[in-house]
Design a protein around this motif. Structure first.
Motif, PDB file in Angstrom:
ATOM      1  N   ARG A 185       0.813  -1.216   0.000  1.00  0.00           N
ATOM      2  CA  ARG A 185       0.000   0.000   0.000  1.00  0.00           C
ATOM      3  C   ARG A 185       0.845   1.263   0.000  1.00  0.00           C
ATOM      4  NH1 ARG A 185      -4.454  -1.769   4.648  1.00  0.00           N
ATOM      5  NH2 ARG A 185      -5.677  -3.172   3.316  1.00  0.00           N
ATOM      6  N   GLU A 186       2.007   1.185   0.637  1.00  0.00           N
ATOM      7  CA  GLU A 186       2.820   2.388   0.800  1.00  0.00           C
ATOM      8  C   GLU A 186       3.837   2.585  -0.319  1.00  0.00           C
ATOM      9  OE1 GLU A 186       5.454   4.602   4.318  1.00  0.00           O
ATOM     10  OE2 GLU A 186       4.687   2.565   4.625  1.00  0.00           O
ATOM     11  N   PHE A 187       4.484   1.506  -0.761  1.00  0.00           N
ATOM     12  CA  PHE A 187       5.614   1.652  -1.678  1.00  0.00           C
ATOM     13  C   PHE A 187       5.457   0.926  -3.012  1.00  0.00           C
ATOM     14  CE2 PHE A 187       7.573   1.936   2.623  1.00  0.00           C
ATOM     15  CZ  PHE A 187       8.012   3.255   2.546  1.00  0.00           C
ATOM     16  N   CYS A 188       4.805  -0.208  -3.002  1.00  0.00           N
ATOM     17  CA  CYS A 188       4.743  -1.033  -4.221  1.00  0.00           C
ATOM     18  C   CYS A 188       3.289  -1.152  -4.669  1.00  0.00           C
ATOM     19  CB  CYS A 188       5.370  -2.405  -3.965  1.00  0.00           C
ATOM     20  SG  CYS A 188       5.821  -3.320  -5.463  1.00  0.00           S
ATOM     21  N   THR A 189       2.674  -0.015  -4.943  1.00  0.00           N
ATOM     22  CA  THR A 189       1.264   0.022  -5.306  1.00  0.00           C
ATOM     23  C   THR A 189       1.061  -0.488  -6.725  1.00  0.00           C
ATOM     24  OG1 THR A 189       1.407   2.290  -6.130  1.00  0.00           O
ATOM     25  CG2 THR A 189       0.918   2.001  -3.786  1.00  0.00           C
ATOM     26  N   ALA A 190      -0.203  -0.715  -7.062  1.00  0.00           N
ATOM     27  CA  ALA A 190      -0.510  -1.247  -8.392  1.00  0.00           C
ATOM     28  C   ALA A 190      -0.046  -0.304  -9.488  1.00  0.00           C
ATOM     29  CB  ALA A 190      -2.006  -1.513  -8.503  1.00  0.00           C
ATOM     30  N   ARG A 191      -0.191   1.003  -9.279  1.00  0.00           N
ATOM     31  CA  ARG A 191       0.190   1.983 -10.298  1.00  0.00           C
ATOM     32  C   ARG A 191       1.522   2.673  -9.990  1.00  0.00           C
ATOM     33  NH1 ARG A 191      -5.496   2.757 -10.007  1.00  0.00           N
ATOM     34  NH2 ARG A 191      -6.527   2.309 -11.990  1.00  0.00           N
ATOM     35  N   GLY A 192       1.905   2.732  -8.730  1.00  0.00           N
ATOM     36  CA  GLY A 192       3.090   3.485  -8.351  1.00  0.00           C
ATOM     37  C   GLY A 192       4.400   2.754  -8.575  1.00  0.00           C
TER      38      GLY A 192
END
Length: 217
Positions: A185-192
């Motif tokens: 949720r914080e660093f390896c998001t689906a779009r980020g």
């Protein structure tokens, strides 16, 4: 890095980042956790935590929610999506707990999975967080990250669960599944992050240049 070396790095790094990850869903006992996890299907934890105070004022025990009017349950849980289905499942599983389990949530994966609206992942969350029994619930974040980190091929959620259980020591499972969720949720998001951006992706695959296509849960 070998697959096991990547797994060991992931576990150590997540332990540094999230030494004591909290359970994201607000609850007071196994029953309120079970209901909250059921509501979290296709819904954010934030929204569930906004909804459950009103629901648990209506009834915070199996007997109370089994007796509560279905339309009142549905009106409260509607913001979580799938309101009619979730309300019916909550009322019916509450009745079953009263009638068949002495109003107690069973500490059995098989018994939990027989309850209406309770799938494999929900049952595993309850086993892990309510009873402390080693489990590895795989949600969309874990399924995505395990593929990006080369820990599974992602052909199914069940396969991802099996692969992760083989790679990580059993005593780490209950904490680790929360740690991966928080990191996702914080660093390896689906779009980020596309498998080349976040710290863990870059460390596991220092030479990776192309985005990673992951299979959905």
């Amino acid at each position: 890095m070998t697959k096991q070396e990547r797994a060991d790095y992931v576990r150590n790094r997540l332990g540094q980042l999230y030494p004591a990850p909290p359970v994201p869903l607000d609850h007071t006992d196994a029953f309120t956790l079970l209901v909250a996890v059921l509501l979290s299907a296709q819904c954010t934890d934030i929204r569930v935590n906004q909804v459950t105070p009103a629901l648990f004022r209506l009834g915070s025990t199996p007997a109370a929610l089994a007796a509560a009017p279905l339309d009142q349950i549905e009106a409260i849980v509607r913001p979580c999506g799938l309101g009619p289905q979730k309300a019916k499942a909550i009322k019916e599983l509450s009745r079953i707990l009263v009638d068949e389990h002495q109003s107690q949530v069973p500490a059995s994966l098989e018994a939990l999975e027989r309850l209406p609206g309770v799938g494999h992942k929900t049952a595993q969350v309850v086993m892990a967080q309510a009873f402390g029994i080693p489990s590895f619930p795989v949600d969309t974040h874990i399924h995505r990250l395990a593929q990006r980190w080369g820990l599974t091929d992602g052909r199914s959620v069940i396969q991802t669960e099996r692969d992760l259980k083989r790679l990580f020591p059993e005593e780490s499972w209950n904490k680790l599944h929360l740690q991966i969720i928080f990191y996702g949720r914080e660093f390896c998001t689906a779009r980020g992050c596309d498998g080349t951006v976040c710290e863990i992706c870059r460390t596991c695959y220092a030479k990776r240049r192309n985005p990673v296509s992951t299979k959905k849960a």
